[in-house]
Design a protein around this motif. Structure first.
Motif, PDB file in Angstrom:
ATOM      1  N   GLU A   1     -50.839  30.859  -3.452  1.00 21.00           N
ATOM      2  CA  GLU A   1     -50.896  31.486  -4.768  1.00 21.00           C
ATOM      3  C   GLU A   1     -50.983  33.007  -4.641  1.00 21.00           C
ATOM      4  O   GLU A   1     -50.312  33.744  -5.370  1.00 21.00           O
ATOM      5  CB  GLU A   1     -52.114  30.948  -5.521  1.00 21.00           C
TER       6      GLU A   1
ATOM      7  N   GLU B   1     -49.980  34.845  -2.090  1.00 13.69           N
ATOM      8  CA  GLU B   1     -48.728  35.393  -1.556  1.00 13.69           C
ATOM      9  C   GLU B   1     -47.659  35.471  -2.649  1.00 13.69           C
ATOM     10  O   GLU B   1     -47.002  36.500  -2.828  1.00 13.69           O
ATOM     11  CB  GLU B   1     -48.246  34.519  -0.394  1.00 13.69           C
ATOM     12  N   ILE B   2     -47.526  34.385  -3.390  1.00 12.76           N
ATOM     13  CA  ILE B   2     -46.494  34.350  -4.431  1.00 12.76           C
ATOM     14  C   ILE B   2     -46.806  35.358  -5.532  1.00 12.76           C
ATOM     15  O   ILE B   2     -45.918  36.066  -6.016  1.00 12.76           O
ATOM     16  CB  ILE B   2     -46.359  32.911  -4.993  1.00 12.76           C
ATOM     17  N   SER B   3     -48.087  35.453  -5.895  1.00 16.31           N
ATOM     18  CA  SER B   3     -48.454  36.415  -6.935  1.00 16.31           C
ATOM     19  C   SER B   3     -48.099  37.831  -6.507  1.00 16.31           C
ATOM     20  O   SER B   3     -47.578  38.628  -7.285  1.00 16.31           O
ATOM     21  CB  SER B   3     -49.945  36.326  -7.238  1.00 16.31           C
TER      22      SER B   3
ATOM     23  N   LEU C   1     -45.734  38.622  -4.452  1.00 14.07           N
ATOM     24  CA  LEU C   1     -44.276  38.738  -4.436  1.00 14.07           C
ATOM     25  C   LEU C   1     -43.710  39.007  -5.816  1.00 14.07           C
ATOM     26  O   LEU C   1     -42.670  39.632  -5.957  1.00 14.07           O
ATOM     27  CB  LEU C   1     -43.651  37.451  -3.880  1.00 14.07           C
ATOM     28  N   ILE C   2     -44.355  38.493  -6.853  1.00 16.66           N
ATOM     29  CA  ILE C   2     -43.787  38.712  -8.184  1.00 16.66           C
ATOM     30  C   ILE C   2     -44.556  39.764  -8.961  1.00 16.66           C
ATOM     31  O   ILE C   2     -44.513  39.789 -10.174  1.00 16.66           O
ATOM     32  CB  ILE C   2     -43.638  37.394  -8.977  1.00 16.66           C
ATOM     33  N   GLY C   3     -45.243  40.644  -8.230  1.00 14.11           N
ATOM     34  CA  GLY C   3     -45.729  41.867  -8.880  1.00 14.11           C
ATOM     35  C   GLY C   3     -47.163  41.868  -9.329  1.00 14.11           C
ATOM     36  O   GLY C   3     -47.516  42.618 -10.241  1.00 14.11           O
ATOM     37  N   ALA C   4     -48.015  41.026  -8.718  1.00  9.11           N
ATOM     38  CA  ALA C   4     -49.428  41.069  -9.089  1.00  9.11           C
ATOM     39  C   ALA C   4     -50.115  42.237  -8.391  1.00  9.11           C
ATOM     40  O   ALA C   4     -49.875  42.491  -7.214  1.00  9.11           O
ATOM     41  CB  ALA C   4     -50.120  39.771  -8.703  1.00  9.11           C
TER      42      ALA C   4
ATOM     43  N   PRO D   1     -46.284  46.625  -6.923  1.00  9.97           N
ATOM     44  CA  PRO D   1     -46.293  45.546  -7.939  1.00  9.97           C
ATOM     45  C   PRO D   1     -45.450  45.880  -9.163  1.00  9.97           C
ATOM     46  O   PRO D   1     -44.781  45.002  -9.712  1.00  9.97           O
ATOM     47  CB  PRO D   1     -47.774  45.430  -8.304  1.00  9.97           C
TER      48      PRO D   1
ATOM     49  N   ARG E   1     -41.809  45.376  -8.485  1.00  4.82           N
ATOM     50  CA  ARG E   1     -41.440  43.950  -8.422  1.00  4.82           C
ATOM     51  C   ARG E   1     -41.381  43.320  -9.812  1.00  4.82           C
ATOM     52  O   ARG E   1     -40.673  42.343 -10.026  1.00  4.82           O
ATOM     53  CB  ARG E   1     -42.437  43.198  -7.540  1.00  4.82           C
TER      54      ARG E   1
ATOM     55  N   LEU F   1     -45.625  26.883  -6.855  1.00  6.39           N
ATOM     56  CA  LEU F   1     -47.032  26.519  -6.666  1.00  6.39           C
ATOM     57  C   LEU F   1     -47.193  25.041  -7.023  1.00  6.39           C
ATOM     58  O   LEU F   1     -46.938  24.631  -8.160  1.00  6.39           O
ATOM     59  CB  LEU F   1     -47.928  27.393  -7.553  1.00  6.39           C
TER      60      LEU F   1
ATOM     61  N   ILE G   1     -49.222  37.875 -14.910  1.00 10.51           N
ATOM     62  CA  ILE G   1     -49.351  39.053 -14.058  1.00 10.51           C
ATOM     63  C   ILE G   1     -49.013  40.319 -14.829  1.00 10.51           C
ATOM     64  O   ILE G   1     -49.626  41.359 -14.652  1.00 10.51           O
ATOM     65  CB  ILE G   1     -48.446  38.879 -12.814  1.00 10.51           C
TER      66      ILE G   1
END
Lengths: 301, 217
Positions: free
Chosen positions: A204, A206-208, A210-213, B75, B78, B91, B106
């Motif tokens: 979670e 890592e993916i977060s 990757l998508i801009g967290a 971030p 992205r 997930l 996010i």
């Protein structure tokens, strides 16, 4: 914008609660461990605090002022007046030498010896109650009073007070030391709990990322997790201390009944209880924060 | 929109993934990136999203130099990009709906707007009826579409897809390709990598070929 921010925090708060409830045994175990660790210093604190209360509120320090033998009634009135006006002195009681002799007669094991004395050997005296209990102030007051012309001698038992003060000081030091030790224990438990959490949430995170967290976004659920567990630990500690004081009081009542003393321990005050909850929440948060900043950077996509 | 200038990427073990790449992609363009596996396609795509950093050279997106971006700014870069990952990166502890919701959470969307956006994205890829399903129960093609829904839900201006048709049969692959074409038609810049030249057919879009880290023109 603030509404969205609040909604986000609420969402994290609720999902963290759900996560805690979803693993009740794990949650309960670490919360109970932290609660017990906290309850030790808090219990000692409550006992020391009770000791202080007994000392301060019920026993203000007292001094006895012995007057000169040939003192006149008007001088006695003057002294009484001066004592009343003195800011440090809470109250005074005059004990005339005749009354003092009477009391001696009643208490003495040799009443005849006393009765046969050619004249009353006792002086007139004032017993005063002093507001301040710091040794230096008491000494100062003693010196001041001694310099009054009508006063022969000022007596107070400073050693007794000093001993009690030292005992209290020791109590406080012990509380502080155990607080420090318990805090480290709680931070360590939380550090490890969060480390395991991060390991299971690796995907979670890592993916977060990757998508801009942002880092605060990723940290947030872990910080809530730590703070909530800390809060729960505080509640457990409060409960333990409450039960402990309750049990001791039950025994005290039975024991002191024989001495006809009406005394019981005060439980932790609401104010201090709330401070405890705040403190334990901060500790939980701190443990989580340390753990997250230590482990999060290791997960880079 | 995207410019690569003398971009090279050498891994610590000495392997050269990209060798002096120069290219530029216009806003609204749809570009294919082909080459054998190991030719550097993934590295090139990842460097656009600052997942990989080039060893030398500059990459600019909308005037911003990606190579010099501060970590705290990454971030936000992205969030302007939608990425369809080769290995999906779904997930598995949450359902289809919540997977697609993640980019919106996010980016601080409010719950109501977010829910309607998620449904719109799921509708586009034909998964609306499966919003409650767990990813583990989905077929390979459905997972791919789920990944696409998550990549477009926040309406990025740039969509990157790494081998989106990797393990799918031809019919499924065409389906997915037509999805990307329709995103491109509404103005999204699309970059798709594939090792499967048959998928391109007689496309009128630009095709960039990579071989051992070099761009063939």
């Amino acid at each position: 914008m603030i509404r969205i921010w609040l909604a986000q925090h609420w969402f994290v708060f609720v999902s963290t609660l759900k996560r805690l409830v979803a693993a009740p045994i794990t949650t309960l175990l670490s919360v109970v461990i932290m609660g017990i660790a906290l309850s030790v210093p808090v219990s000692i604190y409550v006992l020391v605090e009770n000791l202080r209360l007994v000392m301060n509120e019920k026993n203000h320090p007292q001094m006895t002022l012995f007057l000169k033998h040939d003192i006149k009634q008007e001088n006695i009135d003057k002294i009484r007046q001066d004592l009343q006006e003195h800011p440090q002195i809470l109250g005074s009681e005059f004990i005339a030498k005749d009354i003092a002799l009477q009391q001696l007669l009643e208490k003495s094991e040799l009443p005849n010896t006393v009765k046969n004395l050619p004249r009353n050997p006792l002086p007139d005296a004032f017993v005063i109650t002093v507001r301040d209990d710091s040794i230096n102030n008491l000494r100062e007051l003693q010196e001041t009073l001694k310099s009054w012309p009508a006063i022969e001698f000022v007596q107070f038992d400073s050693e007794w007070i000093e001993r009690l003060k030292a005992l209290l000081q020791l109590g406080w030091s012990i509380v502080l030391m155990i607080v420090a030790i318990s805090s480290i224990a709680i931070i360590a438990v939380m550090f490890n709990t969060i480390r395991l959490q991060i390991a299971t949430k690796r995907d979670e995170i890592e993916i977060s990322k990757l998508i801009g967290a942002t880092d605060p976004f990723i940290r947030r659920p872990f910080l809530y997790f730590g703070a909530l567990q800390g809060l729960a630990a505080g509640v457990i500690a409060w409960l333990i201390v409450f039960l402990l004081i309750h049990l001791i009081n039950e025994q005290l009542i039975v024991f002191l009944h024989f001495y006809e003393i009406d005394f019981f321990l005060e439980p932790l005050s609401t104010e201090n209880g709330l401070s405890l909850l705040f403190f334990s929440t901060v500790l939980g948060w701190l443990g989580a924060r340390l753990s997250v900043s230590n482990h999060l950077w290791q997960i880079e996509p | 929109m995207i410019t690569f200038k003398n971009v090279s990427k050498r891994y610590p073990n000495g392997y050269i993934a990209l060798n002096n790449i120069n290219l530029s992609i216009n806003a609204g363009e749809m570009v294919f990136l082909t080459g054998h596996s190991g030719a550097g396609k993934s590295t090139l795509l990842k460097s656009i999203a600052a997942i990989e950093r080039p060893t030398s050279g500059t990459i600019t997106i909308s005037g911003q130099n990606i190579a010099q971006l501060k970590p705290s700014a990454i971030p936000f870069l992205r969030r302007t990009i939608g990425i369809v990952f080769q290995d999906h990166k779904l997930l598995f502890d949450r359902n289809v709906f919540d997977n697609v919701l993640l980019p919106l959470q996010i980016s601080n969307f409010d719950t109501h707007t977010a829910a309607s956006r998620v449904r719109a994205a799921l509708d586009k890829v034909g998964l609306l009826k499966k919003e409650k399903a767990m990813p583990i129960t989905l077929s390979g093609g459905e997972r791919q579409r789920l990944c696409i829904a998550r990549a477009v839900v926040h309406r990025p201006t740039l969509l990157i897809a790494d081998e989106p048709t990797g393990n799918l049969d031809i019919a499924y692959g065409r389906d997915i390709m037509s999805m990307f074409t329709s995103f491109n038609q509404v103005g999204v810049t699309v970059i798709i990598s594939t090792h499967d030249a048959s998928l391109l057919g007689n496309t009128q879009h630009r095709v960039l070929s990579l071989a051992q880290g070099n761009l063939l023109v």
